[in-house]
Scaffold this active site. Structure first.
Site, PDB file in Angstrom:
ATOM      1  N   LYS A  97      52.097  39.616  44.558  1.00 21.65           N
ATOM      2  CA  LYS A  97      50.929  39.031  44.675  1.00 21.65           C
ATOM      3  C   LYS A  97      50.490  38.877  42.991  1.00 21.65           C
ATOM      4  O   LYS A  97      50.131  39.752  42.431  1.00 21.65           O
ATOM      5  CB  LYS A  97      49.595  39.658  45.487  1.00 21.65           C
ATOM      6  CG  LYS A  97      48.343  39.001  45.225  1.00 21.65           C
ATOM      7  CD  LYS A  97      47.520  39.094  46.365  1.00 21.65           C
ATOM      8  CE  LYS A  97      46.349  38.280  46.444  1.00 21.65           C
ATOM      9  NZ  LYS A  97      45.502  38.337  45.184  1.00 21.65           N
ATOM     10  N   LYS A 127      46.430  44.615  49.306  1.00 25.73           N
ATOM     11  CA  LYS A 127      46.114  44.923  47.835  1.00 25.73           C
ATOM     12  C   LYS A 127      46.321  46.339  47.241  1.00 25.73           C
ATOM     13  O   LYS A 127      46.086  47.497  48.203  1.00 25.73           O
ATOM     14  CB  LYS A 127      44.660  44.627  47.572  1.00 25.73           C
ATOM     15  CG  LYS A 127      44.407  43.230  47.539  1.00 25.73           C
ATOM     16  CD  LYS A 127      43.630  42.603  46.614  1.00 25.73           C
ATOM     17  CE  LYS A 127      43.058  41.375  46.768  1.00 25.73           C
ATOM     18  NZ  LYS A 127      42.044  40.746  45.653  1.00 25.73           N
ATOM     19  N   TYR A 138      54.873  29.178  45.240  1.00 23.04           N
ATOM     20  CA  TYR A 138      55.070  30.107  46.352  1.00 23.04           C
ATOM     21  C   TYR A 138      54.777  29.342  47.705  1.00 23.04           C
ATOM     22  O   TYR A 138      55.065  29.907  48.867  1.00 23.04           O
ATOM     23  CB  TYR A 138      54.361  31.154  46.338  1.00 23.04           C
ATOM     24  CG  TYR A 138      53.253  31.122  46.056  1.00 23.04           C
ATOM     25  CD1 TYR A 138      52.173  30.607  46.801  1.00 23.04           C
ATOM     26  CD2 TYR A 138      52.543  31.961  44.815  1.00 23.04           C
ATOM     27  CE1 TYR A 138      50.917  30.477  46.599  1.00 23.04           C
ATOM     28  CE2 TYR A 138      51.179  31.841  44.616  1.00 23.04           C
ATOM     29  CZ  TYR A 138      50.271  31.156  45.364  1.00 23.04           C
ATOM     30  OH  TYR A 138      49.207  31.239  45.022  1.00 23.04           O
ATOM     31  N   CYS A 142      24.628  52.107   7.846  1.00 19.16           N
ATOM     32  CA  CYS A 142      23.803  51.818   6.756  1.00 19.16           C
ATOM     33  C   CYS A 142      22.447  51.555   6.995  1.00 19.16           C
ATOM     34  O   CYS A 142      21.594  51.513   6.243  1.00 19.16           O
ATOM     35  CB  CYS A 142      24.425  50.498   5.919  1.00 19.16           C
ATOM     36  SG  CYS A 142      23.879  48.958   7.030  1.00 19.16           S
ATOM     37  N   CYS A 169      27.194  46.656   3.964  1.00 20.76           N
ATOM     38  CA  CYS A 169      27.375  47.704   5.173  1.00 20.76           C
ATOM     39  C   CYS A 169      28.804  48.369   4.898  1.00 20.76           C
ATOM     40  O   CYS A 169      29.718  47.611   4.988  1.00 20.76           O
ATOM     41  CB  CYS A 169      27.260  47.325   6.486  1.00 20.76           C
ATOM     42  SG  CYS A 169      27.683  48.480   7.754  1.00 20.76           S
ATOM     43  N   CYS A 206      21.566  49.967  12.120  1.00 22.44           N
ATOM     44  CA  CYS A 206      23.125  50.215  11.964  1.00 22.44           C
ATOM     45  C   CYS A 206      23.439  51.655  11.754  1.00 22.44           C
ATOM     46  O   CYS A 206      22.904  52.298  10.761  1.00 22.44           O
ATOM     47  CB  CYS A 206      23.586  49.294  10.689  1.00 22.44           C
ATOM     48  SG  CYS A 206      25.356  49.760  10.434  1.00 22.44           S
ATOM     49  N   GLU A 208      56.010  38.949  49.362  1.00 22.56           N
ATOM     50  CA  GLU A 208      56.300  38.906  47.979  1.00 22.56           C
ATOM     51  C   GLU A 208      55.268  39.409  47.154  1.00 22.56           C
ATOM     52  O   GLU A 208      54.117  39.713  47.666  1.00 22.56           O
ATOM     53  CB  GLU A 208      55.833  37.297  48.086  1.00 22.56           C
ATOM     54  CG  GLU A 208      56.498  36.259  48.911  1.00 22.56           C
ATOM     55  CD  GLU A 208      55.908  34.796  49.107  1.00 22.56           C
ATOM     56  OE1 GLU A 208      55.023  34.360  48.040  1.00 22.56           O
ATOM     57  OE2 GLU A 208      56.502  34.174  49.940  1.00 22.56           O
ATOM     58  N   CYS A 255      25.171  44.087  12.530  1.00 25.40           N
ATOM     59  CA  CYS A 255      24.556  44.585  11.178  1.00 25.40           C
ATOM     60  C   CYS A 255      24.458  43.625  10.483  1.00 25.40           C
ATOM     61  O   CYS A 255      25.598  43.037   9.983  1.00 25.40           O
ATOM     62  CB  CYS A 255      25.239  45.881  10.876  1.00 25.40           C
ATOM     63  SG  CYS A 255      24.803  46.023   9.227  1.00 25.40           S
ATOM     64  N   ASP A 294      48.869  38.097  39.836  1.00 26.77           N
ATOM     65  CA  ASP A 294      47.578  38.038  39.575  1.00 26.77           C
ATOM     66  C   ASP A 294      47.048  36.893  38.346  1.00 26.77           C
ATOM     67  O   ASP A 294      47.178  37.107  37.145  1.00 26.77           O
ATOM     68  CB  ASP A 294      46.994  39.363  39.015  1.00 26.77           C
ATOM     69  CG  ASP A 294      45.290  39.654  39.094  1.00 26.77           C
ATOM     70  OD1 ASP A 294      44.862  38.733  39.772  1.00 26.77           O
ATOM     71  OD2 ASP A 294      44.797  40.523  38.664  1.00 26.77           O
TER      72      ASP A 294
HETATM   73  P1  AMP Z   1      42.371  36.412  46.670  1.00 29.09           P
HETATM   74  O1  AMP Z   1      42.322  35.742  45.572  1.00 29.09           O
HETATM   75  O2  AMP Z   1      42.266  37.821  46.706  1.00 29.09           O
HETATM   76  O3  AMP Z   1      41.771  36.046  47.908  1.00 29.09           O
HETATM   77  O4  AMP Z   1      44.047  36.361  47.067  1.00 29.09           O
HETATM   78  C1  AMP Z   1      44.456  35.086  47.475  1.00 29.09           C
HETATM   79  C2  AMP Z   1      45.283  34.430  46.311  1.00 29.09           C
HETATM   80  O5  AMP Z   1      46.520  35.321  45.703  1.00 29.09           O
HETATM   81  C3  AMP Z   1      45.792  33.004  46.705  1.00 29.09           C
HETATM   82  O6  AMP Z   1      44.843  32.204  46.662  1.00 29.09           O
HETATM   83  C4  AMP Z   1      46.677  32.872  45.377  1.00 29.09           C
HETATM   84  O7  AMP Z   1      46.044  32.459  44.297  1.00 29.09           O
HETATM   85  C5  AMP Z   1      47.197  34.380  45.173  1.00 29.09           C
HETATM   86  N1  AMP Z   1      48.743  34.503  45.131  1.00 29.09           N
HETATM   87  C6  AMP Z   1      49.243  35.136  44.285  1.00 29.09           C
HETATM   88  N2  AMP Z   1      50.540  35.455  44.598  1.00 29.09           N
HETATM   89  C7  AMP Z   1      50.741  34.709  45.620  1.00 29.09           C
HETATM   90  C8  AMP Z   1      51.725  34.696  46.833  1.00 29.09           C
HETATM   91  N3  AMP Z   1      53.116  34.945  46.556  1.00 29.09           N
HETATM   92  N4  AMP Z   1      51.622  33.929  47.717  1.00 29.09           N
HETATM   93  C9  AMP Z   1      50.348  33.514  48.095  1.00 29.09           C
HETATM   94  N5  AMP Z   1      49.204  33.671  47.308  1.00 29.09           N
HETATM   95  C10 AMP Z   1      49.407  34.262  46.104  1.00 29.09           C
HETATM   96 ZN    ZN Z   2      25.505  48.241   8.611  1.00 25.38          ZN
END
Ligand code: AMP
Ligand code: ZN
Length: 675
Positions: free
Chosen positions: A118, A315, A226, A412, A436, A409, A116, A431, A120
């Protein structure tokens, strides 16, 4: 019961169902079936019905996403099943080793794996009881997290009610900010003179941890789910793929691009396939998560102290490039803030040539030990402005020079002053000279910009010239410009001078919110300006309002309120307003909407402030009770407060109430008052 009452009740049920379906179609499936206008119309109809029949409002009604008031802090929640992190790696060999270990521990089983994306963001745990969303918490330390329920309710892709109603279902997922929303949020912040977020993850975290859910509601956060935690009263599918499908059927947003892999090669292939396509996703991904598909086998692999042994995160290395830092220049912004900028030897990075990158501030440069002449590594975070992430000291020749931010600055020459940043975590150098030239240009440029007064032909080059020639010192001077004065400027002529003067003239009749935004008051973005112009009939009444009155305007929090009050208190700014008035600018608001004081109800016209934890009512419930009786809830105590409703562990609001002699009610007092 009258026939019309029954008809209303039926319509109410229909509208709730219909809106839930459209929220799902729009925010979860991204396939809206009706137009935004039609959606708004249905929502308004439901709100009207609920205003007439407050006792029909349930916590899971689509109208109940933004409720409650500002909290003083988050309560802690103990997770029933801990939220673990994931073991992670950048190496395909470690993925292979991980898979081999699992095979060895589960001999004779034909193992399947899901791969899946990941996403962010931040991990979250959501609790549904009988299918209704009741609580959500951040991961925290894995055992206890923060209760961010009110903020989570504002997320439109998070269903307040599921399509099935198991006794208990705890979900695990990620709250994230889609890239489009991230870019929009940063553009707004910059136009309000605020620091942009460095990446979507930080922006999501900052948005979810707001104490005021109204602020979170304005951030386009999203959910993806998920996994599950504690469950009872329902049969859970046997594997991850089936689980995701089931979650989708319940109305939850689930990961896209999930692969089921049956061999090491298939797992590795799926990982690289995701890497190939993930840049086109509407959100940031930082890896792929590999999970053992069959849930019953997971227990046999167990956990380490921190992470499950049946899953692993691979990663993706973020895109970086190495180049030389030629020099550091210092920019002075509209608010006087000094920002160091890296001037780089041009280098190609993730699709474009990069020659400049932000260095944020002086502390950051010191912390990362970045010196002029260094080889540096740059990275793009969420496709925004590239950032210098570190220097390579091993490449030094000895000719590198330390950088210090000038103490005067660069525009000025005024000595700069130190201020702690809005988030209180660093220092900004500013500043302080309002005259300015860099600040004057910044303010005028902002006033003329598309999002503000929208003056055609007044771009950066022109603004710089009229300031430099001394023709314009503040925005009011623009309205005294004459064509002959501008037509001799560079790149100008008779025709374009005439057009410019006309465009300036046209801007006199712009809506008040544009003018308020154009003034460049710190923290007042376009959204806040619109909210102010809806709440005040004209600029004079806005200028006369104090911070506590401003706080009561929907969508205006303490920080904005104080900033607006301060701005109008400055005699120079009052003088500026006087000259804008003289020049004939429109100062009245065509978008003003007088508050519809709920004229019925026993609490009509009364303002409440909530503090502490009530014995049985949640904040949302107390707010709903007050509002449905015609009262309103404000976030801070002022002379206009009628009652403070206080529970256990009240905050400083109670002191303020005592000082001002405002009656303090317990929950029991409140119930009496209501009846
Ligand atoms: P890390 O924060 O680097 O330890 O990565 C783990 C975190 O990835 C988990 O705690 C989730 O918050 C996140 N995450 C994002 N997508 C997924 C996914 N599809 N399955 C599980 N965890 C995920
Ligand atoms: Zn200035």
């Amino acid at each position: 019961m009258s026939a019309s009452h029954e008809r209303d009740q039926l319509r109410h049920r229909q509208l709730v169902e219909e809106l839930r379906r459209h929220e799902h179609a729009y925010y979860v499936l991204h396939r809206p079936v009706i137009s935004d206008a039609e959606f708004d119309r249905l929502e308004r109809e439901l709100k009207d019905l609920e205003a007439r029949h407050p006792d029909w409002v349930s916590a899971d009604s689509p109208t109940q996403r933004v409720g409650g008031s500002v909290s003083e802090g988050f309560r802690s929640v103990r997770h029933t099943v801990p939220l673990m992190s994931l073991d992670n790696t950048y190496s395909p060999d470690e993925v292979k080793a991980f898979l081999a270990r699992a095979e060895k521990q589960l001999p004779g089983e034909a193992l399947e794996w899901t791969v899946e994306p990941k996403v962010d963001g931040l991990s979250i745990s959501l609790r549904y009881e009988q299918g209704v969303f009741v609580q959500g918490a951040t991961r925290g330390d894995g055992t206890t997290g923060d209760d961010v329920t009110s903020n989570l309710r504002t997320i439109r892709s998070l269903p307040l009610k599921l399509r099935e109603a198991p006794a208990l279902l705890e979900l695990r997922g990620e709250i994230y900010l889609p890239l489009a929303g991230f870019r929009r949020l940063n553009a707004e912040r910059e136009s309000a003179g605020e620091e942009p977020f460095s990446n979507p993850r930080n922006a999501a975290a900052g948005s979810l941890k707001q104490l005021d859910p109204r602020i979170t509601a304005q951030r386009p956060l999203a959910l993806v789910s998920y996994g599950i935690g504690a469950v009872s009263g329902v049969e859970v599918p046997a594997d991850q793929a089936g689980l995701l499908q089931w979650l989708g059927q319940l109305g939850l947003p689930i990961p896209e691009h999930v692969t089921v892999a049956r061999s090491t090669d298939e797992v590795l292939h799926a990982i690289s396939e995701l890497d190939r396509i993930r840049r086109d996703f509407g959100y940031e991904t930082d890896g792929a998560v590999v999970k053992l598909n069959r849930l019953s086998l997971r227990d046999r692999l167990g956990f380490t102290a921190k992470a499950p042994r049946w899953a692993m995160a691979y990663k993706y290395a973020s895109e970086q490039a190495q180049t030389r830092l030629r020099s550091i220049t210092v920019q002075v912004g509209r608010t006087g803030k000094l920002t160091p900028v890296a001037e780089l030897e041009p280098v190609f990075l993730a699709g474009s040539t990069v020659a400049r990158a932000t260095l944020h501030n002086e502390e950051e440069i010191r912390r990362k030990d970045i010196r002029i002449g260094d080889q540096v590594v740059i990275e793009k975070a969420g496709e925004v402005i590239p950032a210098v992430i570190r220097s390579l000291p091993e490449c030094r020749t000895g000719a590198e020079v330390l950088f210090t931010l000038p103490r005067t600055c660069p525009e000025c020459g005024t000595p700069v002053t130190r201020e702690s940043t809005a988030d209180g975590e660093g220092v900004d150098w500013r500043c302080p000279n309002l005259d300015c030239p860099a600040q004057v240009r910044g303010r005028i440029g902002h006033w003329c910009s598309r999002g503000a007064m929208d003056i055609d032909g007044a771009g950066d080059v022109l603004v710089a010239q009229v300031v430099q020639q001394g023709l314009v010192r503040d925005v009011a001077d623009l309205y005294r410009l004459r064509a002959p004065e501008v037509q001799d400027l560079e790149r100008m002529g008779e025709k374009s001078a005439k057009n410019l003067i006309e465009a300036i003239e046209v801007s006199k009749s712009r809506d008040l919110w544009r003018l308020v935004f154009g003034l460049g008051i710190l923290h007042v973005g376009a959204g806040a300006a619109k909210a102010l112009a809806r709440a005040f009939p004209d600029l004079d009444s806005l200028a006369a309002a104090g911070a506590s009155q401003l706080c009561e305007v929907p969508d205006i929090g303490d920080v904005i309120a104080r900033s607006v009050e301060e701005w109008f208190a400055d005699p120079r700014n009052r003088d500026l307003i006087g000259r804008l008035r003289q020049a004939g600018l429109n100062l009245s608001s065509s978008t003003y909407r007088p508050p519809d004081v709920a004229s019925t109800g026993p609490l009509s016209g009364k303002t409440f402030v909530l503090t502490g934890t009530l014995p049985s009512l949640s904040r949302e419930a107390a707010t709903a009770e007050i509002e449905r009786r015609g009262g309103r809830v404000a976030s801070s105590v002022s002379r206009k407060t009628d009652y403070v409703l206080a529970g256990a562990e009240p905050g400083s609001k109670i002191e303020k109430a005592r000082q001002l002699g405002i009656p303090i009610l317990s929950e029991a007092d409140f119930v009496n008052l209501c009846s």
